[in-house]
Design a protein around this motif. Structure first.
Motif, mmCIF file in Angstrom:
data_model
loop_
_atom_site.group_PDB
_atom_site.id
_atom_site.type_symbol
_atom_site.label_atom_id
_atom_site.label_comp_id
_atom_site.label_asym_id
_atom_site.label_seq_id
_atom_site.Cartn_x
_atom_site.Cartn_y
_atom_site.Cartn_z
ATOM 1 N N GLU A 1 -26.893 -56.073 -21.789
ATOM 2 C CA GLU A 1 -26.319 -54.972 -22.579
ATOM 3 C C GLU A 1 -26.069 -53.730 -21.715
ATOM 4 O OE1 GLU A 1 -29.289 -56.154 -22.448
ATOM 5 O OE2 GLU A 1 -30.837 -54.884 -23.386
ATOM 6 N N PHE A 2 -26.649 -53.684 -20.528
ATOM 7 C CA PHE A 2 -26.440 -52.580 -19.579
ATOM 8 C C PHE A 2 -25.980 -53.164 -18.242
ATOM 9 C CE2 PHE A 2 -30.160 -51.030 -22.228
ATOM 10 C CZ PHE A 2 -29.383 -50.206 -23.044
ATOM 11 N N PRO A 3 -24.709 -53.576 -18.162
ATOM 12 C CA PRO A 3 -24.274 -54.391 -17.028
ATOM 13 C C PRO A 3 -24.085 -53.660 -15.699
ATOM 14 C CG PRO A 3 -22.414 -53.922 -18.479
ATOM 15 C CD PRO A 3 -23.637 -53.355 -19.149
ATOM 16 N N ASP A 4 -23.966 -52.311 -15.743
ATOM 17 C CA ASP A 4 -23.534 -51.591 -14.538
ATOM 18 C C ASP A 4 -24.638 -50.759 -13.901
ATOM 19 O OD1 ASP A 4 -20.826 -52.420 -15.048
ATOM 20 O OD2 ASP A 4 -20.699 -50.832 -16.572
ATOM 21 N N PRO A 5 -24.665 -50.722 -12.577
ATOM 22 C CA PRO A 5 -25.596 -49.808 -11.912
ATOM 23 C C PRO A 5 -25.153 -48.366 -12.131
ATOM 24 C CG PRO A 5 -24.123 -50.829 -10.291
ATOM 25 C CD PRO A 5 -23.820 -51.460 -11.626
ATOM 26 N N LEU A 6 -26.068 -47.499 -12.573
ATOM 27 C CA LEU A 6 -25.806 -46.054 -12.579
ATOM 28 C C LEU A 6 -26.412 -45.461 -11.314
ATOM 29 C CD1 LEU A 6 -26.628 -45.153 -16.325
ATOM 30 C CD2 LEU A 6 -24.430 -45.855 -15.335
ATOM 31 N N VAL A 7 -27.620 -45.916 -10.997
ATOM 32 C CA VAL A 7 -28.291 -45.465 -9.769
ATOM 33 C C VAL A 7 -29.241 -46.575 -9.324
ATOM 34 C CG1 VAL A 7 -29.878 -44.112 -11.242
ATOM 35 C CG2 VAL A 7 -29.865 -43.731 -8.777
ATOM 36 N N ILE A 8 -29.265 -46.805 -8.019
ATOM 37 C CA ILE A 8 -30.183 -47.811 -7.461
ATOM 38 C C ILE A 8 -30.712 -47.292 -6.131
ATOM 39 C CG2 ILE A 8 -28.223 -49.132 -6.480
ATOM 40 C CD1 ILE A 8 -29.965 -51.685 -6.909
ATOM 41 N N SER A 9 -32.012 -47.448 -5.926
ATOM 42 C CA SER A 9 -32.668 -47.032 -4.679
ATOM 43 C C SER A 9 -33.313 -48.251 -4.049
ATOM 44 C CB SER A 9 -33.764 -46.000 -4.962
ATOM 45 O OG SER A 9 -33.239 -44.872 -5.633
ATOM 46 N N ALA A 10 -32.878 -48.569 -2.842
ATOM 47 C CA ALA A 10 -33.407 -49.749 -2.150
ATOM 48 C C ALA A 10 -34.178 -49.337 -0.911
ATOM 49 C CB ALA A 10 -32.261 -50.681 -1.764
ATOM 50 N N TYR A 11 -35.363 -49.892 -0.751
ATOM 51 C CA TYR A 11 -36.174 -49.693 0.446
ATOM 52 C C TYR A 11 -36.148 -50.997 1.234
ATOM 53 C CZ TYR A 11 -37.775 -45.135 -1.117
ATOM 54 O OH TYR A 11 -37.812 -43.813 -1.481
ATOM 55 N N TYR A 12 -35.637 -50.902 2.466
ATOM 56 C CA TYR A 12 -35.468 -52.089 3.300
ATOM 57 C C TYR A 12 -36.731 -52.313 4.122
ATOM 58 C CZ TYR A 12 -30.624 -51.864 1.815
ATOM 59 O OH TYR A 12 -29.486 -51.861 1.038
ATOM 60 N N LEU A 13 -37.355 -53.463 3.903
ATOM 61 C CA LEU A 13 -38.660 -53.744 4.512
ATOM 62 C C LEU A 13 -38.538 -54.570 5.777
ATOM 63 C CD1 LEU A 13 -40.362 -54.714 1.139
ATOM 64 C CD2 LEU A 13 -40.392 -52.474 2.251
ATOM 65 N N GLY A 14 -37.436 -55.295 5.890
ATOM 66 C CA GLY A 14 -37.238 -56.147 7.063
ATOM 67 C C GLY A 14 -35.874 -56.792 6.966
ATOM 68 N N ARG A 15 -35.469 -57.506 8.012
ATOM 69 C CA ARG A 15 -34.131 -58.087 7.996
ATOM 70 C C ARG A 15 -34.080 -59.295 7.073
ATOM 71 N NH1 ARG A 15 -31.631 -60.287 13.210
ATOM 72 N NH2 ARG A 15 -31.066 -62.226 12.163
ATOM 73 N N SER A 16 -32.904 -59.522 6.508
ATOM 74 C CA SER A 16 -32.664 -60.704 5.688
ATOM 75 C C SER A 16 -31.728 -61.629 6.461
ATOM 76 C CB SER A 16 -32.031 -60.313 4.353
ATOM 77 O OG SER A 16 -32.911 -59.467 3.615
ATOM 78 N N ASP A 17 -32.006 -62.920 6.370
ATOM 79 C CA ASP A 17 -31.215 -63.923 7.096
ATOM 80 C C ASP A 17 -30.356 -64.725 6.121
ATOM 81 O OD1 ASP A 17 -32.402 -63.431 9.709
ATOM 82 O OD2 ASP A 17 -34.232 -64.277 8.846
ATOM 83 N N PRO A 18 -29.254 -65.278 6.590
ATOM 84 C CA PRO A 18 -28.471 -66.157 5.718
ATOM 85 C C PRO A 18 -29.345 -67.298 5.206
ATOM 86 C CG PRO A 18 -27.295 -65.700 7.771
ATOM 87 C CD PRO A 18 -28.689 -65.165 7.940
ATOM 88 N N GLY A 19 -29.064 -67.738 3.984
ATOM 89 C CA GLY A 19 -29.838 -68.846 3.420
ATOM 90 C C GLY A 19 -30.461 -68.445 2.098
ATOM 91 N N SER A 20 -31.365 -69.292 1.628
ATOM 92 C CA SER A 20 -31.868 -69.080 0.271
ATOM 93 C C SER A 20 -32.794 -67.860 0.189
ATOM 94 C CB SER A 20 -32.576 -70.334 -0.238
ATOM 95 O OG SER A 20 -33.721 -70.564 0.525
ATOM 96 N N ALA A 21 -32.720 -67.195 -0.947
ATOM 97 C CA ALA A 21 -33.532 -66.007 -1.213
ATOM 98 C C ALA A 21 -33.798 -65.958 -2.706
ATOM 99 C CB ALA A 21 -32.814 -64.741 -0.748
ATOM 100 N N GLU A 22 -34.764 -65.109 -3.063
ATOM 101 C CA GLU A 22 -35.117 -64.987 -4.474
ATOM 102 C C GLU A 22 -35.121 -63.508 -4.849
ATOM 103 O OE1 GLU A 22 -38.526 -67.322 -6.195
ATOM 104 O OE2 GLU A 22 -39.367 -65.303 -6.362
#
Lengths: 271, 271
Positions: free
Chosen positions: B56-77
């Motif tokens: 019912e609330f499909p759109d981001p109004l504001v998002i804050s992301a903290y990057y903890l480490g690198r992400s690699d191609p492949g499966s993620a959750e």
């Protein structure tokens, strides 16, 4: 530190750790506007609990707070959790709640500002404003505002006459406020106090003649250096007012001319 | 929607909900720089999982992301949680992890951009830049960069010649990049794609001649409107470089001249 030497700010933001890794605190009614506890002060309270959670990383480098509802004076709890602890910083989560209901949820990265390299290549410019003694003191502001905002007396706050039209019925329409701030008891600002100072000035919407309450949805603060002793110069500006919301940026500069903290918030427009 | 009509971006950011309220995804190797998955693309993947959590609330109004480490191609959750659901928006948390280790933690408020009031009183100004056909295409950029950055071919990206000195060995030293962006398959940007576009341009540090990898610590994005069809104008700027870190701001403007998204990030300086 004895109570005698503790600053007003340190006392008002004190937290007490409990064995279950939550922190008890008493939100101070002197830091309110219209009965609601100020968002910047709450950020400092959360910051103090986070700092106590990772004593090796005492200072906020960046903190993002999402305001879920109003906070009232009185007892509150801060629950913190370490998400990742590295060699030079730690990322944590925190939730402030009252009577079991969360009022703020936050993420933050804490580190040690004193241990950072000393390079400075900032291209942002110090706000151009008169000396504090040539600015308008908030203590001379409208009586109705001062009665409504006990927090006003917690600061010695001065407004650049060029942007103080909001206080005399002649807002400039630019959405810009400049001035100076320090604690009213003369204590110097520490990094946690910068979190309060970032949200202490009136909303930039005042300079557009819109004086209603503008509830913050989200505020992210970057703290970049331990401030030098003395006055902090403040610039508050809004550049994107649309869709019932507005963005507001704040800069804090210390007495050596260093940009020590920045924030951006997304808030709902005053009704 | 069939695979035939799905855009490259929609396919690459797809998530599959599981009964335990986590989402499975496959991070696409085509959205990488030097082997690491791009931070803006990851923000869109997280955004898609959050959007699916509160349809019912499909759109981001504001998002804050903290990057903890690198992400690699492949499966993620992506694990999401609703922190507070209100009448017009919901605040949520999200954690992206790979092989059980978190790589990004985020907070966000989602709503419905189409349901917002239509007031616009933005005082920020559209970046002054030549038409896309008079700008430098990233496809004509240095071969070594294109080989290192498969993500470059995901966009049709054009640089204002006045700020494209970084590509020809003559960075201006201002820390400013301007240009245009759209998906390379011609699909129009939706609100989730804006999260990718906010971190798609080269770092503003390139305009200072500093070309190393600049890992994002934290990025907060405000999405303010559904973008109109067509090119998105981009302005990326850094104004506070100090203490081993730098702040970088990005603005995205749609083809009607509306400021549709803004971001600010704190990143570590390139070595």
């Amino acid at each position: 530190m004895t109570t005698e030497t503790q600053s007003d700010f340190a006392r008002a933001t004190a937290v007490t750790g409990r064995p279950d890794s939550t922190f008890a605190t008493d939100l101070d009614g002197a830091w309110t506007v219209a009965g609601a506890v100020n968002g910047g002060y709450l950020l400092s309270v959360i910051g103090r609990a986070l700092s106590a959670t990772v004593p090796e990383f005492p200072d906020p480098l960046v903190i993002s707070a999402y305001y879920l509802g109003r906070s009232d004076p009185g007892s509150a709890e801060v629950a913190t959790r370490i998400i990742r602890a590295g060699r030079s910083s730690a990322t944590l989560g925190a939730d402030l709640s009252q009577a079991g209901a969360p009022t703020i949820t936050a993420l933050a990265t804490f580190g040690s500002l004193g241990a950072l390299p000393d390079d400075v290549a900032t291209s942002a410019r110090h706000p151009d404003l008169p000396a504090p003694e040539d600015c308008m003191s908030i203590a001379d502001g409208p009586r109705e505002y001062l009665d409504l905002a006990p927090i006003a007396s917690r600061f010695d706050m001065r407004f650049d006459p060029a942007t103080a039209g909001f206080a005399t019925g002649a807002p400039s329409g630019r959405g810009l406020l400049r001035g100076w701030i320090r604690h009213s008891d003369g204590a110097d600002a520490d990094p946690l106090a910068l979190l309060t100072f970032l949200d202490a000035f009136p909303p930039a919407m005042f300079d557009l003649g819109r004086f209603g309450w503008a509830p913050t949805m989200e505020l992210t603060a970057h703290v970049r250096a331990i401030p030098a002793s003395g006055w902090i110069a403040v610039k508050v500006e809004t550049r994107n007012i649309a869709g019932g919301m507005f963005e507001e940026d704040c800069e804090l500069w210390d007495s050596t001319g260093r940009l020590v903290a920045q924030s951006r918030q997304l808030a709902r427009q005053p009704r």
